[in-house]
Enzyme design. Structure first.
Site, PDB file in Angstrom:
ATOM      1  N   GLY A   1      35.059  21.866  13.621  1.00  0.00           N
ATOM      2  CA  GLY A   1      36.237  21.006  13.638  1.00  0.00           C
ATOM      3  C   GLY A   1      36.426  20.162  12.397  1.00  0.00           C
TER       4      GLY A   1
ATOM      5  CB  SER B   1      34.900  26.974   9.366  1.00  0.00           C
ATOM      6  OG  SER B   1      34.076  26.020  10.007  1.00  0.00           O
TER       7      SER B   1
ATOM      8  CE  LYS C   1      30.964  23.512   6.854  1.00  0.00           C
ATOM      9  NZ  LYS C   1      30.287  24.803   6.624  1.00  0.00           N
TER      10      LYS C   1
ATOM     11  CG  HIS D   1      29.601  18.522  -0.898  1.00  0.00           C
ATOM     12  ND1 HIS D   1      29.383  17.242  -0.413  1.00  0.00           N
ATOM     13  CD2 HIS D   1      29.565  19.337   0.190  1.00  0.00           C
ATOM     14  CE1 HIS D   1      29.197  17.291   0.893  1.00  0.00           C
ATOM     15  NE2 HIS D   1      29.317  18.541   1.284  1.00  0.00           N
ATOM     16  NE  ARG D   2      33.439  21.903   3.413  1.00  0.00           N
ATOM     17  CZ  ARG D   2      32.551  21.057   3.931  1.00  0.00           C
ATOM     18  NH1 ARG D   2      32.835  19.765   4.040  1.00  0.00           N
ATOM     19  NH2 ARG D   2      31.384  21.492   4.343  1.00  0.00           N
TER      20      ARG D   2
ATOM     21  CE  LYS E   1      32.250  14.173   3.802  1.00  0.00           C
ATOM     22  NZ  LYS E   1      31.930  14.858   5.049  1.00  0.00           N
TER      23      LYS E   1
ATOM     24  CG  ASP F   1      26.650  28.119   3.103  1.00  0.00           C
ATOM     25  OD1 ASP F   1      26.677  27.930   4.342  1.00  0.00           O
ATOM     26  OD2 ASP F   1      25.594  28.141   2.454  1.00  0.00           O
ATOM     27  CB  THR F   2      27.746  22.612   2.240  1.00  0.00           C
ATOM     28  OG1 THR F   2      29.116  22.666   1.836  1.00  0.00           O
ATOM     29  CG2 THR F   2      27.116  21.352   1.651  1.00  0.00           C
TER      30      THR F   2
ATOM     31  CE1 TYR G   1      19.732  17.166   7.184  1.00  0.00           C
ATOM     32  CE2 TYR G   1      21.391  18.819   6.625  1.00  0.00           C
ATOM     33  CZ  TYR G   1      20.144  18.489   7.112  1.00  0.00           C
ATOM     34  OH  TYR G   1      19.290  19.487   7.539  1.00  0.00           O
TER      35      TYR G   1
END
Length: 206
Positions: A10, A7, A12, A182-183, A177, A70-71, A156
């Site tokens: 920044g 990636s 991520k 999710h990540r 977070k 990927d999200t 988002y």
């Protein structure tokens, strides 16, 4: 041991680096360290498709173990949109703010939390130069706020509230977070494979 985060984003990179540093002594790089690398276009309909394509391509081209992800954001009331269009919802050249604005417009008539329910789905792939890979999936369920809140994060984040939380992802601290997203969930599932890689690397060096 060298590992590349596939990636150039920044946030991520920072989130994944934080996770890797907790596991051990990785030499961590990202695509920002390889300016001549050309990433394949994301054309998959599922996060798994894109993460796998990115991971295998980068691992082969850079001759290194790679972590790719990927999200997608899914809103059931919008038939799963933004979904595979999460990064281009308001157009190919639109910015994150434009995508959020379009999402709010599409959801104007939806008032209840049930109707505004949404979830992030993330797939993370750990890939080798030889084509070996491990993959994991993380899902975070919640709902879309009717206005933006918070200034941290990206995408988002300023619209998404996880169930049982009163703050959007953009209002949460990075520490929080990095535990509930999710990540984070997908990365945590790869821990045994990453630890095994580190152990084998240390043995081979000795």
């Amino acid at each position: 041991m060298k590992i590349v985060i596939a990636s150039s984003h920044g946030y991520k990179i920072r989130e994944t680096k934080t996770f890797l540093k907790q596991l051990g002594s990785f030499d961590i790089f990202s695509l920002a360290d390889f300016p001549d690398y050309y990433a394949p276009k994301e054309i998959g309909s599922l996060p798994e498709d894109n993460a796998l394509a990115k991971g295998l391509h980068a691992a082969k081209e850079l001759n290194s173990w790679v972590i790719a992800d990927d999200t997608m954001l899914m809103v059931p009331a919008l038939n799963g949109l933004p979904g595979k269009f999460s990064a281009t919802f308001a157009g190919e050249d639109a910015c994150d703010k434009d995508h959020r604005k379009k999402l709010l417009q599409e959801m104007q008539s939806l008032e209840s939390i049930v109707d505004r329910s949404a979830y992030f789905e993330c797939c993370v792939v750990l890939a080798s130069p030889e084509g070996k890979f491990f993959k994991s999936r993380g899902i975070c369920e919640g709902y879309i706020s009717n206005h933006e809140k918070g200034s941290s994060g990206f995408g988002y984040d300023s619209l998404f509230l996880k169930y049982d939380y009163k703050q959007t992802f953009a209002e949460l601290s990075e520490d929080v977070k990095n535990q509930v997203s999710h990540r984070a969930k997908a990365l945590q599932k790869l821990t045994p494979y990453l630890q095994d890689l580190l152990e084998k690397h240390l043995v081979s060096r000795n």
